[in-house]
Design an enzyme around this catalytic site. Sequence first.
Site, PDB file in Angstrom:
ATOM      1  N   SER A   1      20.903  52.878 -22.536  1.00  0.00           N
ATOM      2  CA  SER A   1      20.898  53.779 -21.137  1.00  0.00           C
ATOM      3  C   SER A   1      20.256  53.709 -20.025  1.00  0.00           C
ATOM      4  O   SER A   1      19.386  52.848 -19.644  1.00  0.00           O
ATOM      5  CB  SER A   1      21.808  54.880 -21.623  1.00  0.00           C
ATOM      6  OG  SER A   1      22.779  55.176 -21.124  1.00  0.00           O
TER       7      SER A   1
ATOM      8  N   HIS B   1      30.608  54.204 -25.309  1.00  0.00           N
ATOM      9  CA  HIS B   1      28.854  53.961 -24.986  1.00  0.00           C
ATOM     10  C   HIS B   1      27.902  54.297 -26.372  1.00  0.00           C
ATOM     11  O   HIS B   1      28.396  55.162 -27.032  1.00  0.00           O
ATOM     12  CB  HIS B   1      28.786  54.596 -24.238  1.00  0.00           C
ATOM     13  CG  HIS B   1      27.450  55.067 -23.609  1.00  0.00           C
ATOM     14  ND1 HIS B   1      27.021  54.180 -22.076  1.00  0.00           N
ATOM     15  CD2 HIS B   1      26.133  56.174 -23.717  1.00  0.00           C
ATOM     16  CE1 HIS B   1      25.679  54.250 -22.055  1.00  0.00           C
ATOM     17  NE2 HIS B   1      25.636  55.678 -22.747  1.00  0.00           N
TER      18      HIS B   1
HETATM   19  C1  GCU Z   1      24.685  59.987 -18.298  1.00  0.00           C
HETATM   20  C2  GCU Z   1      23.992  59.047 -17.226  1.00  0.00           C
HETATM   21  C3  GCU Z   1      24.209  57.375 -16.919  1.00  0.00           C
HETATM   22  C4  GCU Z   1      22.899  57.233 -18.070  1.00  0.00           C
HETATM   23  C5  GCU Z   1      23.755  58.075 -19.548  1.00  0.00           C
HETATM   24  C6  GCU Z   1      22.999  57.653 -20.966  1.00  0.00           C
HETATM   25  O1  GCU Z   1      25.868  59.264 -18.880  1.00  0.00           O
HETATM   26  O2  GCU Z   1      25.702  59.097 -16.194  1.00  0.00           O
HETATM   27  O3  GCU Z   1      23.648  57.327 -15.667  1.00  0.00           O
HETATM   28  O4  GCU Z   1      22.935  55.740 -18.737  1.00  0.00           O
HETATM   29  O5  GCU Z   1      23.379  59.422 -19.190  1.00  0.00           O
HETATM   30  O6  GCU Z   1      21.666  57.609 -21.028  1.00  0.00           O
HETATM   31  O7  GCU Z   1      22.924  58.047 -21.824  1.00  0.00           O
END
Ligand code: GCU
Length: 428
Positions: free
Chosen positions: A271, A410
């Site tokens: 992420s 995710h």
């Molecule tokens: C949030 C953010 C993302 C990022 C994510 C993470 O959702 O909006 O851009 O990738 O956090 O780091 O888990």
Amino acid sequence: MILAFSGCQHLGQLKNLTNVALDPNGAPAQPAVLAEFENDPVVTSAGGWRDRRVPILRETFQRDLYGYFPDESEIVVGDVQLLDDNAYGGLATIELVPLTIRTRFGEGEWVERTIRLALAKPKAATKPSPVILKMSFCPFNETFRHDGLPNGQAEIVLPERTGKTNVSCVIKGFSPLERLQSYALGRYHVSPPIKEMIERGYAYAEINVLDYIVDASNLGSLQLELLSRGHNEDTSWGALAAWASQFSRAVDYLDTDEELDAERTAIYGHSRYAKAALVAGAFDDRIDAVIAHQSGRGGAALTRSVVGEPTSEMTATYHDWFSTAYTKRTQNSKELPFDQHQLIALLAPRPVLLGNARRDKWSDPNGAFRAAQGANPAYELFGSEGLTTERLNEFDPDADIAFWIRPGTHGEVKEDWSAFLEFLDAHF
Ligand code: GCU
């Protein structure tokens, strides 16, 4: 005590849980990666790419998106401690490495911070081992599941105060928040399969997440300001570039360890740390492979894509991740003259895996696939096929741009790590 860690879940992310299509759809990446760019003529050879285009793209990504890296940077290695010579059932040693990172912007003063790196090395190795270097949401004592490692609590120094900060990823109860956290990160983020990596011949290293820049917008910005004296508001780096630089400083050390193979250094991030891993790979040629899992907007996904996280929302919530200049202009981001396929192309011809999940629409897997397609001509200059597949779910671990998607949301799950290791086995 200063509490600092910005939430990884976003309401928008939770509202975007529909399955993404497995056929690429939407506009192809623009501009064409080898086309004329900023007065640089069309690129037709690997030499032209390396000598002319790479420096221009690196300047563009610093100036217009991530902010500038320090002009000078070095490490001072502290006393390496052997914490365990019989870890993971006798298969590995674990060392704790203190690294003082010294940086300097322009004529500004040198600034120092000490970070800690934990390193597990296979004992059975008869030749230097490839290494996987990870930056994680979790403190290293939790991911290593080893009592010998110190608590990941970090000192933070701010202009007018100092304090300590900590974060925990281990589920200690079943409050809605803890369930959400475990759901968000996936069990394999908190405990990656280190023993399996060791059995397969890899060393595993991890940077303790809180030691350099705290991931919390206001505190992070203050720390970044302290670390980048000498740059003005428009040029100073954001947290993604700072994390990327931290990857590079850890590689400075790993490349000197004779038990590790400097030609087989892979970095991994999930992420926001996947965004940082892509930036690190794009700016540091010594990084031999990148695994960027669910990097999304500001990572592998095309900024011009209209699906998933809106850029303006991302920079409003996480303004410390980018340069101030980019955060200011994100309302117009669709007009930026470049896009993220050019970041992936900066990795050419080195192997990169882009990890995704079907219900993680927020990270825009489709935009990442089109970015991979857009980066391909740069790989082809080096005689590599780059991305070899035409649909999102045709995983080819041998490909230099390997695209991985699995069902679910995710986070990091078991199948992700099977795919990551298959990819590294194929390339290393
Ligand atoms: C949030 C953010 C993302 C990022 C994510 C993470 O959702 O909006 O851009 O990738 O956090 O780091 O888990």
